[in-house]
Scaffold this active site. Structure first.
Site, PDB file in Angstrom:
ATOM      1  N   THR A 208       0.854  -1.204   0.000  1.00 24.12           N
ATOM      2  CA  THR A 208       0.000   0.000   0.000  1.00 24.12           C
ATOM      3  C   THR A 208       0.881   1.242   0.000  1.00 24.12           C
ATOM      4  O   THR A 208       2.070   1.166  -0.314  1.00 24.12           O
ATOM      5  CB  THR A 208      -0.990  -0.038   1.179  1.00 24.12           C
ATOM      6  OG1 THR A 208      -1.939   1.017   1.020  1.00 24.12           O
ATOM      7  CG2 THR A 208      -0.305   0.130   2.534  1.00 24.12           C
ATOM      8  N   ASN A 209       0.329   2.397   0.329  1.00 21.19           N
ATOM      9  CA  ASN A 209       1.124   3.639   0.380  1.00 21.19           C
ATOM     10  C   ASN A 209       0.592   4.542   1.491  1.00 21.19           C
ATOM     11  O   ASN A 209      -0.341   4.176   2.204  1.00 21.19           O
ATOM     12  CB  ASN A 209       1.088   4.332  -0.984  1.00 21.19           C
ATOM     13  CG  ASN A 209      -0.329   4.664  -1.397  1.00 21.19           C
ATOM     14  OD1 ASN A 209      -0.986   5.494  -0.794  1.00 21.19           O
ATOM     15  ND2 ASN A 209      -0.825   3.966  -2.425  1.00 21.19           N
ATOM     16  N   HIS A 210       1.166   5.728   1.608  1.00 20.81           N
ATOM     17  CA  HIS A 210       0.864   6.590   2.760  1.00 20.81           C
ATOM     18  C   HIS A 210      -0.401   7.439   2.630  1.00 20.81           C
ATOM     19  O   HIS A 210      -0.681   8.240   3.508  1.00 20.81           O
ATOM     20  CB  HIS A 210       2.025   7.556   3.002  1.00 20.81           C
ATOM     21  CG  HIS A 210       3.259   6.887   3.495  1.00 20.81           C
ATOM     22  ND1 HIS A 210       3.284   6.134   4.645  1.00 20.81           N
ATOM     23  CD2 HIS A 210       4.520   6.851   2.998  1.00 20.81           C
ATOM     24  CE1 HIS A 210       4.508   5.676   4.833  1.00 20.81           C
ATOM     25  NE2 HIS A 210       5.270   6.080   3.838  1.00 20.81           N
ATOM     26  N   SER A 211      -1.134   7.315   1.547  1.00 21.17           N
ATOM     27  CA  SER A 211      -2.296   8.200   1.372  1.00 21.17           C
ATOM     28  C   SER A 211      -3.323   7.998   2.485  1.00 21.17           C
ATOM     29  O   SER A 211      -3.641   6.871   2.858  1.00 21.17           O
ATOM     30  CB  SER A 211      -2.947   7.923   0.016  1.00 21.17           C
ATOM     31  OG  SER A 211      -4.161   8.626  -0.069  1.00 21.17           O
TER      32      SER A 211
END
Ligand code: C5P
Length: 397
Positions: A208-211
């Site tokens: 996933t990512n930091h959004s």
């Protein structure tokens, strides 16, 4: 403009409570019906008699009248109100609003209120600047409470700084702005994608990512405020669903693609705010991958580009994308504008302090085929408003 509006004026225990008298008078003069709820401590700062006279109604403090057992129903008050305005709002009351403490009539009314809520903080400069107070204000703002910023100036303590409650005339102006109906997008349907996608590797791990979804949620909320029907296609986030928005929860880039494409046929526009995974594991292991002494390679394959797909059959509809860049920002953003057939792209650079992930602020440049407009650092809500102003301008052409 406030004619017939039902306003609960909440007063808490601050020196600035004396200004609530003038505020009440101005609200009544503007045609509002005002009911005053005071915290027990507020009575030490301004008399119930003054407030009852100015609001033309008895003030409320206790949950019930001990003389006759009559209940002051916070539920009915919450239903009656078009606006709960807490002015002055102390650090104590704001902290209780954040955590849900309900130990006086004003706080129970806040928890029951279905109306708009606005607060005008008032306190000493150090209390105001304290990280706890600032974090509470940010949380309330995120939950949709309108914050009427205090002014800088001389404080009751004799110190000079930010913390003095806004002047009653300014509060009334901001209250009026809350009631301005902007049905400029009534009848339009917008898709907004927001947050991070999750690409499973096995039943335990994922990519996933930091959004956080904050920017997309602010956009969905602003579109709904302007009367649009909004389908918010959301990756995982901890944010509450904005009022009046249809939320579709998805996990993977593939799910998000399907949800967006399904709705695109009957939409009038889309704002692609999500941080979509570009790659996903080629095979998702059915059971937890075991470690060994060797290194491991996970084979990834490309995901589908949602924005590009919508851009391919855009027609006269409006399509807005985001670009989060770390280098070569403007050239990269312009490339995406073309490849995805966007009307404009919102560039935020991770190099700018206060921009990008997690925070409540963003610093953006809007780029279209005619040029670029750089905006200063502002709250994500304000950024949402300028993006939608631009969409409205395009729609009018
Ligand atoms: O190409 P890049 O991922 O940087 O482009 C970002 C823009 O494209 C954002 O608006 C993002 O929401 C959108 N996008 C998308 N589907 C993807 C990848 C990006 O809609 N698979």
């Amino acid at each position: 403009m406030l004619n017939g509006k039902h306003i609960i004026l909440g007063i808490t225990g601050s020196i600035a409570a004396y200004k609530a008298a003038m505020l009440c008078r101005l609200l009544v003069k503007e045609g509002a019906e005002v009911r005053v709820v005071m915290t027990p401590l507020a009575k030490q700062f301004i008399t119930p008699l003054t407030m009852a006279t100015l609001s033309k109604h008895p003030i409320l403090v206790e949950f019930f009248n001990p003389e006759n057992g009559e209940w002051n129903s916070h539920v009915s008050l919450g239903e009656w109100a078009d606006l709960l305005l807490i002015a002055p709002a102390t650090a104590n009351t704001m902290a209780k609003m954040v955590t849900g403490v309900a130990d006086n009539l004003l706080l129970t009314t806040y928890l029951s209120a279905r109306s708009k809520v606005a607060i005008a903080p008032a306190m000493d400069l150090d209390m105001y600047a304290h990280v706890t107070t600032q974090s509470n204000i940010a949380t309330l703002r995120e939950r949709g409470v309108a914050i009427i910023e205090p002014a800088a100036g001389e404080l009751a303590s004799g110190l000079i700084g930010k913390g003095r409650m806004a002047e009653p005339e300014d509060i009334v102006e901001q209250v009026k702005a809350l009631f301005v109906e902007r049905n400029t997008l009534r009848g339009k349907h917008f898709i907004v994608t927001a947050g991070a996608t999750i690409e499973p590797i096995d039943p335990v791990r994922y990519i996933t990512n930091h959004s956080t979804g904050k920017m997309g949620y602010a956009i969905a909320e602003e579109l709904a405020k302007r009367g649009a029907r909004v389908s918010l296609i959301s990756g995982r986030t901890t944010l509450p669903t904005p009022r009046g928005v249809e939320r579709v929860d998805v996990l993977t880039a593939e799910d998000m693609y399907n949800a967006a494409v399904e709705r695109w046929a009957e939409a009038d526009g889309a704002v692609m705010c999500a941080a979509v995974a570009d790659y996903t594991p080629k095979h998702v292991a059915a059971s937890k991958l075991k470690k060994s002494d060797d290194d491991m390679t996970i084979e990834l394959c490309r995901t589908k580009d949602i924005a590009k797909m919508l851009g391919q059959n855009k027609g006269a509809r409006t399509l807005v994308g985001f670009a989060l860049e770390t280098d070569n920002e403007e050239a990269n953003a312009e490339g995406k504008l073309e490849r995805k057939n966007l009307d404009f792209i919102v560039l935020n650079s991770l190099r700018d302090e206060g921009a990008g992930f997690r925070g409540d602020t963003n610093k953006v440049t809007l780029i279209d085929r005619e040029g670029r407009v750089e905006h200063p650092l502002m709250s994500k809500r304000e950024v949402a408003a300028i993006i939608i102003d631009r969409i409205e301008t395009i729609n009018r052409k």
